[in-house]
Design an enzyme around this catalytic site. Sequence first.
Site, PDB file in Angstrom:
ATOM      1  N   GLU A  19      -4.654   8.223   7.610  1.00  0.00           N
ATOM      2  CA  GLU A  19      -4.832   7.102   6.840  1.00  0.00           C
ATOM      3  C   GLU A  19      -5.282   6.480   8.362  1.00  0.00           C
ATOM      4  OE1 GLU A  19      -3.973   6.150   3.493  1.00  0.00           O
ATOM      5  OE2 GLU A  19      -5.359   4.635   2.854  1.00  0.00           O
ATOM      6  N   GLU A  23       2.464   2.095  -3.424  1.00  0.00           N
ATOM      7  CA  GLU A  23       1.462   2.096  -4.114  1.00  0.00           C
ATOM      8  C   GLU A  23       1.538   3.717  -4.480  1.00  0.00           C
ATOM      9  OE1 GLU A  23      -3.010   3.970  -3.848  1.00  0.00           O
ATOM     10  OE2 GLU A  23      -3.037   1.614  -2.578  1.00  0.00           O
ATOM     11  N   HIS A  24       1.228   4.021  -3.167  1.00  0.00           N
ATOM     12  CA  HIS A  24       1.272   5.911  -2.658  1.00  0.00           C
ATOM     13  C   HIS A  24       2.207   6.539  -3.653  1.00  0.00           C
ATOM     14  CE1 HIS A  24      -1.307   6.976   0.689  1.00  0.00           C
ATOM     15  NE2 HIS A  24      -2.619   5.435   0.502  1.00  0.00           N
ATOM     16  N   HIS A  42       0.615  -1.180   0.222  1.00  0.00           N
ATOM     17  CA  HIS A  42       0.224   0.119   0.101  1.00  0.00           C
ATOM     18  C   HIS A  42       0.945   1.421  -0.007  1.00  0.00           C
ATOM     19  CE1 HIS A  42      -2.363   3.297   2.696  1.00  0.00           C
ATOM     20  NE2 HIS A  42      -3.225   2.911   1.613  1.00  0.00           N
TER      21      HIS A  42
END
Lengths: 419, 433
Positions: free
Chosen positions: B142, B70-71, B67
């Site tokens: 987040e 991905e960012h 993840h």
Amino acid sequence: MRTEIRSGMSLTVTPTEQFKTTRIAIALIEPLNSKAITKRMLLANVLEAASELFPTQKAVAEELSKMYGAGFGITVERRGNVHILNCVFDCVNERYLADKEGLLKGAFAFLKQCIFEPLAFNGEFDHATFERQKKNLGFYMQTVRDDKQLYAALALQKIHFSDEAQKSPSFGTYEQLEKITPKALYDYYTECIRKDQIEVVVSGNVDKIECEKLARELPFTKRQAFSGTLFYNQNSRLKVNEKDEHQPVVQGKLDLAYSLPVYYRENGYYAALVFNGIFGGLPLSKLFMNVREKASLAYYANSSYDSFRGFVSVQTGIQAKDKNATREIISKQLDDMKNGEITQQEFRDTKEALQNSFLSRLDSPANNLEQNLVNILMKKSVSVQEWQKELNAVNFEDVVEVARKTELQSIYFLDGEVS
Amino acid sequence: MEIVQYPQFDEKLYREKLDNGLEVNILPRSGYHKTYGILTTDYGSLDNKFVPLNKSKMECVPDGVAHFLEHKLFEKKDHDAFDLFGHYGADANAFTSFTNTSYLFSTASYPQKNLDILLDFVQEPYFNEKSIEKEKGIIGQEIKMYEDDIDWRFYFGMLQNLYPEHPLSIDIAGTVESIAKITVQNLYDCYWTFYHPQNMNLFVTGAIEPKETMNWIKENQAKKQFMPISDIKRANPENDESGQDIIPYRMLELDTQRPKAAVGIKGLDQVPAGREGLIYKMRIDMLLWLLFSDTSVSYLRLYNEGVIDDSFDFMFQLERGFHYASINSDTDDPQRFCHDIIAILENADQLLKGQYTQFNLAKKELIGRQIHSMNSLESIANQYSGRLFNGATIFDRVAVIQEMTLEEVLTAGKEFIRSEAVSVYQILPKEGN
């Protein structure tokens, strides 16, 4: 094309081969009234749950399955000064099915059944259905507390608006819900059926003449169409309205409301779209770039513009200790815009993005329907070319002028710091 | 270019495996204004132990790397890919699941330009120390946001019951502690191992001409060099197939308004490979629909008795290496809910045997639902199964439903529903709330 079926009742058909489904909506429209909001929400749920021919949810669901997984739902919406109770039916176009059944006819019959033959006896809704729906709506209202982002947005709305009907959540309030009885709701239902403006909207690969024939069979009597002003306007406050609240949450919420007296498709409207896009409405907006990307203060920071109520709201999720820092960054972004500090790149990108989202909405049956309803309320539609022309004509100064019209009115803060 | 015809839906799918291994699918849609493109790698949060490219030993990476990567992939030395999409009127986004990472855009203005941006930013990594440190702050927020999200806690609570020792029980984004450990080297190791074209597929649909689009993609790919790779070696997470590790019951007290209860079933049976896997998945989807949808007898009874309300939901998730079902609701009587749901599951066979009318009705419903979702470019592209079901598309699903028999559904159900695979998870409001 909109055709008047009877006084106060019209049909709009948009034939298209783009989609594999047909969408039919019967919208009941009335002037927004704070006393009716909760009733309309409950009414939507009661009508959706059961009718004389389909007295249980199972019977309703089976009927929809027979029509190849047709979708049916009744929603409520507040738009400016009107309230829309929208009965929407969605079914597959027969040409994609092995057996060609008369789904359009079935769809109208189903809607007619739900709207005109609800499960009621002696002038009262069926008690069991009513009580269950009332209880479930109450539960829903309670669980909104668990969705902090929504909870904060509703709290901001409550302190920002002066009019009771604008303060209320669109699903109503618990206080009002408690008082509704099966008889009161039924009385209200008969009033809606008699008085509300009716708009039937159909889109899909359909035959206009068949739609008109089916719409005429709906037994709505003559009535008056809504004739007031759609837009809500309130005097601006001299002093900013602030409210702090504490709850044991990990993340705090800081939401702000601004007045922006620029209304849908009126003077300055397209510039206001560009303004909101640059400010916080789009992924590359000033708020996103500065609050989130540069300062790493928030996971989300965005703005939205309600062009029927003349207001812009900002929503952020932050750590409570960063409240003041976040507030400063937000007001600096707005001040920058008021001072004309907008780059050519921001300006161009925002227009591209607005155009992209406008065109993209044309690819969704639900958005098309919503746009159709808005056009009906506005008594005017705007073609794709006109829309693009208007957007292109917006210049830099127009956007600065809109920015200068915004005024901070209310601040709501949900404290996340555990004390 | 291979052309797959779907005459029932007036659709044609164009597909080709490029020389570098990238699998490309193109589905033109007439009447649409926008183009949607999604580039997916067969790599997700579960892949936290593997042999990095050009190394020989298994290595572990911190939770949340997929993840995080991905960012970070959007950020380049002198620009951000988000900005580039923004200059060309596109919305861009990305998401990471347990087994996949996808990058996507949607545009009504410059499809070729945006396709190039998508391929270029995903295929040209640039990671550095400073930006990684900053990202830790953003992702930390987040993760915290999800901590406040009761539905998310509820969802993971069940996964932690079913897969206590498995990376499925860990948030896809990792934890604040685990992401603090992520290094530039981790990102490059994961990137070079999993982002090779051979491990990826591109799906483009909307207002496009297939041949022209395929040529754009080929031109773009021809400019790039990729190292040859051998098979990816992943240490597939240990999955206790006896079901002995399952935690049968857990409860959590939170500041919430209403009790929530869930019954989960861990898949202890073997899922067949390829298209057969899709058939298996759709049989279980059908089984759950027959047992729990609002057309079922049980649903009506539980609803009318106030055990469940409109929040009631059921789902079946099947990805590379795992599958499970969960049935959940807000409820005033969590014990009764769990008891009744388990009873329904255990009696599935008796309840459904010979119920052909209900089964045929369900077929209509599920076929209709598939056709409904064909309106959405996002649904078409996002539901593309890639390697998992050997390239099955949304259009193939209708045929699977059409051919299904009730007996096949019940047989699949007997394999899947096992009493040792069941678990219960509840979230209850704190006292005094």
